[in-house]
Design a protein around this motif. Structure first.
Motif, PDB file in Angstrom:
ATOM      1  N   ASP A  67      25.458  38.391  50.167  1.00 58.75           N
ATOM      2  CA  ASP A  67      25.233  39.827  50.275  1.00 58.75           C
ATOM      3  C   ASP A  67      26.224  40.622  49.591  1.00 58.75           C
ATOM      4  OD1 ASP A  67      24.986  42.494  51.464  1.00 58.75           O
ATOM      5  OD2 ASP A  67      25.111  41.835  53.750  1.00 58.75           O
ATOM      6  N   PRO A  68      25.824  41.545  48.961  1.00 60.35           N
ATOM      7  CA  PRO A  68      26.776  42.361  48.193  1.00 60.35           C
ATOM      8  C   PRO A  68      27.683  43.320  48.874  1.00 60.35           C
ATOM      9  CG  PRO A  68      24.550  43.300  47.833  1.00 60.35           C
ATOM     10  CD  PRO A  68      24.439  42.043  48.547  1.00 60.35           C
ATOM     11  N   ASN A  69      27.332  43.284  50.116  1.00 62.24           N
ATOM     12  CA  ASN A  69      28.121  44.343  51.083  1.00 62.24           C
ATOM     13  C   ASN A  69      29.266  43.440  51.706  1.00 62.24           C
ATOM     14  OD1 ASN A  69      26.452  46.787  50.931  1.00 62.24           O
ATOM     15  ND2 ASN A  69      25.010  45.321  51.869  1.00 62.24           N
ATOM     16  N   SER A  70      29.445  42.224  51.755  1.00 64.08           N
ATOM     17  CA  SER A  70      30.220  41.399  52.373  1.00 64.08           C
ATOM     18  C   SER A  70      30.793  40.557  51.256  1.00 64.08           C
ATOM     19  CB  SER A  70      29.760  40.436  53.584  1.00 64.08           C
ATOM     20  OG  SER A  70      28.682  39.716  52.943  1.00 64.08           O
ATOM     21  N   LEU A  71      31.199  40.859  50.066  1.00 67.54           N
ATOM     22  CA  LEU A  71      31.865  40.078  48.906  1.00 67.54           C
ATOM     23  C   LEU A  71      33.186  39.867  49.242  1.00 67.54           C
ATOM     24  CD1 LEU A  71      29.689  40.822  45.818  1.00 67.54           C
ATOM     25  CD2 LEU A  71      29.498  38.706  46.967  1.00 67.54           C
ATOM     26  N   GLN A  72      33.844  38.691  49.093  1.00 67.60           N
ATOM     27  CA  GLN A  72      35.338  38.558  49.130  1.00 67.60           C
ATOM     28  C   GLN A  72      35.699  37.933  47.724  1.00 67.60           C
ATOM     29  OE1 GLN A  72      36.903  36.964  52.816  1.00 67.60           O
ATOM     30  NE2 GLN A  72      34.988  36.671  53.600  1.00 67.60           N
ATOM     31  N   PHE A  73      37.034  38.187  47.385  1.00 66.97           N
ATOM     32  CA  PHE A  73      37.492  37.677  46.297  1.00 66.97           C
ATOM     33  C   PHE A  73      37.673  36.256  46.188  1.00 66.97           C
ATOM     34  CE2 PHE A  73      40.496  36.466  43.046  1.00 66.97           C
ATOM     35  CZ  PHE A  73      40.324  37.106  41.970  1.00 66.97           C
ATOM     36  N   GLY A  74      37.084  35.749  45.159  1.00 63.97           N
ATOM     37  CA  GLY A  74      37.014  34.240  45.051  1.00 63.97           C
ATOM     38  C   GLY A  74      36.770  33.165  46.069  1.00 63.97           C
ATOM     39  N   LYS A  75      35.820  33.659  46.747  1.00 65.60           N
ATOM     40  CA  LYS A  75      35.328  32.830  47.960  1.00 65.60           C
ATOM     41  C   LYS A  75      33.924  32.250  47.642  1.00 65.60           C
ATOM     42  CE  LYS A  75      38.138  33.602  51.483  1.00 65.60           C
ATOM     43  NZ  LYS A  75      38.726  32.333  52.359  1.00 65.60           N
ATOM     44  N   VAL A  76      33.092  32.643  46.845  1.00 69.71           N
ATOM     45  CA  VAL A  76      31.597  32.224  46.271  1.00 69.71           C
ATOM     46  C   VAL A  76      31.691  32.029  45.085  1.00 69.71           C
ATOM     47  CG1 VAL A  76      29.144  32.785  46.581  1.00 69.71           C
ATOM     48  CG2 VAL A  76      30.637  33.486  48.355  1.00 69.71           C
ATOM     49  N   PHE A  77      31.040  31.036  44.520  1.00 72.44           N
ATOM     50  CA  PHE A  77      30.954  30.766  43.012  1.00 72.44           C
ATOM     51  C   PHE A  77      29.362  30.520  42.770  1.00 72.44           C
ATOM     52  CE2 PHE A  77      34.899  29.466  44.801  1.00 72.44           C
ATOM     53  CZ  PHE A  77      35.818  30.044  43.718  1.00 72.44           C
ATOM     54  N   THR A  78      29.316  30.974  41.450  1.00 75.79           N
ATOM     55  CA  THR A  78      27.689  30.893  40.964  1.00 75.79           C
ATOM     56  C   THR A  78      27.150  29.544  40.854  1.00 75.79           C
ATOM     57  OG1 THR A  78      28.478  30.952  38.500  1.00 75.79           O
ATOM     58  CG2 THR A  78      28.389  32.866  39.759  1.00 75.79           C
ATOM     59  N   ASP A  79      26.013  29.530  40.290  1.00 79.41           N
ATOM     60  CA  ASP A  79      25.360  28.283  40.119  1.00 79.41           C
ATOM     61  C   ASP A  79      25.722  27.215  39.201  1.00 79.41           C
ATOM     62  OD1 ASP A  79      23.119  28.454  42.037  1.00 79.41           O
ATOM     63  OD2 ASP A  79      22.469  29.873  40.816  1.00 79.41           O
ATOM     64  N   TYR A  80      26.481  28.023  38.041  1.00 78.99           N
ATOM     65  CA  TYR A  80      26.716  27.217  36.868  1.00 78.99           C
ATOM     66  C   TYR A  80      28.094  27.420  36.195  1.00 78.99           C
ATOM     67  CZ  TYR A  80      21.853  26.109  36.147  1.00 78.99           C
ATOM     68  OH  TYR A  80      20.565  25.701  36.160  1.00 78.99           O
ATOM     69  N   MET A  81      28.866  26.440  35.510  1.00 79.62           N
ATOM     70  CA  MET A  81      30.095  26.600  34.974  1.00 79.62           C
ATOM     71  C   MET A  81      30.020  25.971  33.660  1.00 79.62           C
ATOM     72  SD  MET A  81      32.216  23.606  37.084  1.00 79.62           S
ATOM     73  CE  MET A  81      31.868  21.850  36.803  1.00 79.62           C
ATOM     74  N   PHE A  82      31.209  26.484  32.859  1.00 78.91           N
ATOM     75  CA  PHE A  82      31.205  25.867  31.491  1.00 78.91           C
ATOM     76  C   PHE A  82      32.416  24.846  31.515  1.00 78.91           C
ATOM     77  CE2 PHE A  82      33.598  25.704  27.380  1.00 78.91           C
ATOM     78  CZ  PHE A  82      32.464  25.331  26.495  1.00 78.91           C
ATOM     79  N   GLU A  83      32.219  23.745  30.773  1.00 77.29           N
ATOM     80  CA  GLU A  83      33.411  22.628  30.724  1.00 77.29           C
ATOM     81  C   GLU A  83      33.078  22.132  29.273  1.00 77.29           C
ATOM     82  OE1 GLU A  83      33.661  19.547  33.954  1.00 77.29           O
ATOM     83  OE2 GLU A  83      32.927  18.285  32.273  1.00 77.29           O
ATOM     84  N   MET A  84      34.554  21.876  28.811  1.00 81.51           N
ATOM     85  CA  MET A  84      34.627  21.268  27.576  1.00 81.51           C
ATOM     86  C   MET A  84      35.859  20.473  27.699  1.00 81.51           C
ATOM     87  SD  MET A  84      34.819  23.012  23.754  1.00 81.51           S
ATOM     88  CE  MET A  84      36.106  23.963  23.946  1.00 81.51           C
ATOM     89  N   ASP A  85      35.760  19.160  26.911  1.00 85.39           N
ATOM     90  CA  ASP A  85      36.836  18.080  26.970  1.00 85.39           C
ATOM     91  C   ASP A  85      37.674  18.163  25.649  1.00 85.39           C
ATOM     92  OD1 ASP A  85      36.459  16.881  29.651  1.00 85.39           O
ATOM     93  OD2 ASP A  85      34.485  16.459  28.846  1.00 85.39           O
ATOM     94  N   TYR A  86      38.989  17.632  25.951  1.00 84.71           N
ATOM     95  CA  TYR A  86      39.911  17.520  24.766  1.00 84.71           C
ATOM     96  C   TYR A  86      40.218  16.070  24.818  1.00 84.71           C
ATOM     97  CZ  TYR A  86      43.896  17.719  21.181  1.00 84.71           C
ATOM     98  OH  TYR A  86      44.456  17.239  20.370  1.00 84.71           O
ATOM     99  N   ASP A  87      40.170  15.346  23.753  1.00 83.55           N
ATOM    100  CA  ASP A  87      40.762  13.907  23.559  1.00 83.55           C
ATOM    101  C   ASP A  87      41.212  13.799  22.188  1.00 83.55           C
ATOM    102  OD1 ASP A  87      41.314  11.098  23.202  1.00 83.55           O
ATOM    103  OD2 ASP A  87      39.504  10.605  24.666  1.00 83.55           O
ATOM    104  N   ILE A  88      42.686  13.486  22.175  1.00 81.13           N
ATOM    105  CA  ILE A  88      43.379  13.413  20.730  1.00 81.13           C
ATOM    106  C   ILE A  88      42.598  12.435  20.083  1.00 81.13           C
ATOM    107  CG2 ILE A  88      45.057  11.799  21.637  1.00 81.13           C
ATOM    108  CD1 ILE A  88      47.175  13.784  20.072  1.00 81.13           C
ATOM    109  N   GLU A  89      42.385  11.263  20.700  1.00 83.68           N
ATOM    110  CA  GLU A  89      41.766  10.222  19.881  1.00 83.68           C
ATOM    111  C   GLU A  89      40.275  10.353  19.378  1.00 83.68           C
ATOM    112  OE1 GLU A  89      42.087   6.980  22.562  1.00 83.68           O
ATOM    113  OE2 GLU A  89      44.188   6.742  22.504  1.00 83.68           O
ATOM    114  N   GLU A  90      39.512  11.775  19.946  1.00 82.25           N
ATOM    115  CA  GLU A  90      38.444  11.774  19.593  1.00 82.25           C
ATOM    116  C   GLU A  90      38.283  13.017  18.654  1.00 82.25           C
ATOM    117  OE1 GLU A  90      35.261  11.705  22.528  1.00 82.25           O
ATOM    118  OE2 GLU A  90      36.052  10.000  23.724  1.00 82.25           O
ATOM    119  N   GLY A  91      39.533  13.403  18.227  1.00 78.87           N
ATOM    120  CA  GLY A  91      39.873  14.658  17.159  1.00 78.87           C
ATOM    121  C   GLY A  91      39.615  15.907  17.864  1.00 78.87           C
ATOM    122  N   GLY A  92      39.993  15.813  19.164  1.00 81.69           N
ATOM    123  CA  GLY A  92      40.303  17.299  19.845  1.00 81.69           C
ATOM    124  C   GLY A  92      39.124  17.830  20.755  1.00 81.69           C
ATOM    125  N   TRP A  93      38.715  18.912  20.777  1.00 85.29           N
ATOM    126  CA  TRP A  93      37.830  19.586  21.828  1.00 85.29           C
ATOM    127  C   TRP A  93      36.474  19.104  21.278  1.00 85.29           C
ATOM    128  CZ3 TRP A  93      39.771  21.308  25.991  1.00 85.29           C
ATOM    129  CH2 TRP A  93      40.815  22.117  26.180  1.00 85.29           C
TER     130      TRP A  93
END
Length: 360
Positions: free
Chosen positions: A20-46
């Motif tokens: 409900d847009p009328n009852s939003l609080q900071f940092g309590k609810v999160f969306t459906d998706y996120m971005f993720e990327m890995d780093y491995d020094i042995e695999e050449g970086g990011w």
């Protein structure tokens, strides 16, 4: 929009019900998706950038971040403009600052173009999560953590870069800029030159919590930090930068290696210069601030930051001295800054600074 072909997309089985847009609080609810990327020094970086369903991370109890705190983060926002388009406010500036933090914490830098394109794709995918109510926005939290399971003290060899999103309500729920009471901290210090005060790393915020608790027990919402060497020069307020209007001129502490170079701070400085108002970026002692008030020259004090944009200060307490600024009312200049920046963010005012990145 420029697509980054190597960003993999993993579709969610089910989508969440929007809050409900009328009852939003900071940092309590999160969306459906996120971005993720890995780093491995042995695999050449990011490697292996992907947009995937929001969910828990699997970490070893020996993960480096849990023991030595090698982590950095950013905070920025996406907005729904009055014409229905979705935009991000100054994302390039935030991503560049993330890399500055990475460098200081010995974390490998991230390709800024890839990060910007991935962020744009994520916001485009989640644009229905950007609330339309006046003053609301979609908070964006990019962060990097060290995940190598190792207890030796050296830079980690493995990292994760993630971006998560959270719809947030209006900072000023009644639409009015409410002045805050600030306690000038004279015991603890936030940072010192040569340390990590100029970057966004979690330890800075953990170290500030005790002073914040003490201030709140005394009836103050925020802490104004002084320098860590002489304990006399103003640095910043909590998670905000600080500005003073004295005799019609604008003053803010000069960046010195222990003050975070805020993006909203930078936006305010650009506006002040364009408006032709005398501006000073210099060392400011707390004694000079109180002396200016004594002389009747201290007209306004306000903080700047992503969350509030502009936060007027109505009262300052330093040791046993308490002063009231502008009758504890929002000053005309602070209100003008707030209206201008938010006007640009929501598309009510033309963006002459190229601060807005349109997503959809």
């Amino acid at each position: 929009m420029t697509k980054v072909s190597q960003v993999e997309f993993v579709k969610a089985d089910n989508l969440k019900v929007k809050p409900d847009p009328n009852s939003l609080q900071f940092g309590k609810v999160f969306t459906d998706y996120m971005f993720e990327m890995d780093y491995d020094i042995e695999e050449g970086g990011w490697h292996d950038p992907k947009i995937k369903p929001y969910g828990p991370l699997s970490l070893s109890p020996a993960s480096y971040v849990l023991h030595y705190g090698q982590a950095v983060f950013e905070g920025l926002k996406a907005y729904k403009q009055v014409d229905g388009s979705t935009v991000i406010f100054r994302p390039e500036k935030h991503i560049a600052r993330l890399n500055t933090s990475n460098e200081r914490l010995c974390i490998p830098k991230i390709d800024e173009k890839l990060a910007l394109d991935a962020l744009t794709q994520l916001i485009e995918l989640e644009c229905d999560w950007v609330p339309e109510k006046e003053g609301t926005s979609l908070y964006i939290r990019p962060f990097v953590i060290s995940v190598e399971p190792y207890l030796g003290v050296r830079p980690s060899y493995h990292y994760k870069f993630l971006i998560i999103l959270s719809p947030v309500g209006a900072y000023y729920s009644d639409g009015q800029l409410n002045p805050v009471k600030i306690y000038v901290e004279d015991e603890f210090v936030r940072a010192v030159k040569g340390g990590v005060g100029h970057v966004k790393t979690p330890g800075n915020y953990a170290a500030s919590l005790l002073a914040q608790e003490h201030a709140q027990k005394k009836g103050y919402e925020q802490v104004l930090w002084l320098d860590g060497k002489e304990n006399k020069y103003v640095e910043e307020v909590g998670s905000m930068n600080i500005f003073f209007k004295i005799n019609g001129e604008i003053y803010t502490p000069k960046l010195n290696g222990s003050i975070l170079p805020g993006v909203t701070r930078d936006s305010v400085i650009e506006l002040v210069k364009v408006w032709g108002i005398p501006f000073h970026e210099e060392r400011i002692s707390i004694e000079d601030v109180f002396e200016a008030h004594k002389k009747g020259e201290l007209e306004e004090v306000f903080g700047t930051g992503t969350a509030a944009v502009i936060s007027p200060v109505g009262e300052l307490r330093w040791e046993d001295k308490v002063i009231t600024i502008n009758n504890n009312e929002t000053g005309e200049f602070a209100k003008k800054l707030y209206d201008t920046i938010t006007g640009i963010q929501y598309g009510k005012i033309e963006d002459k600074f190229n601060w807005i990145k349109k997503v959809k």
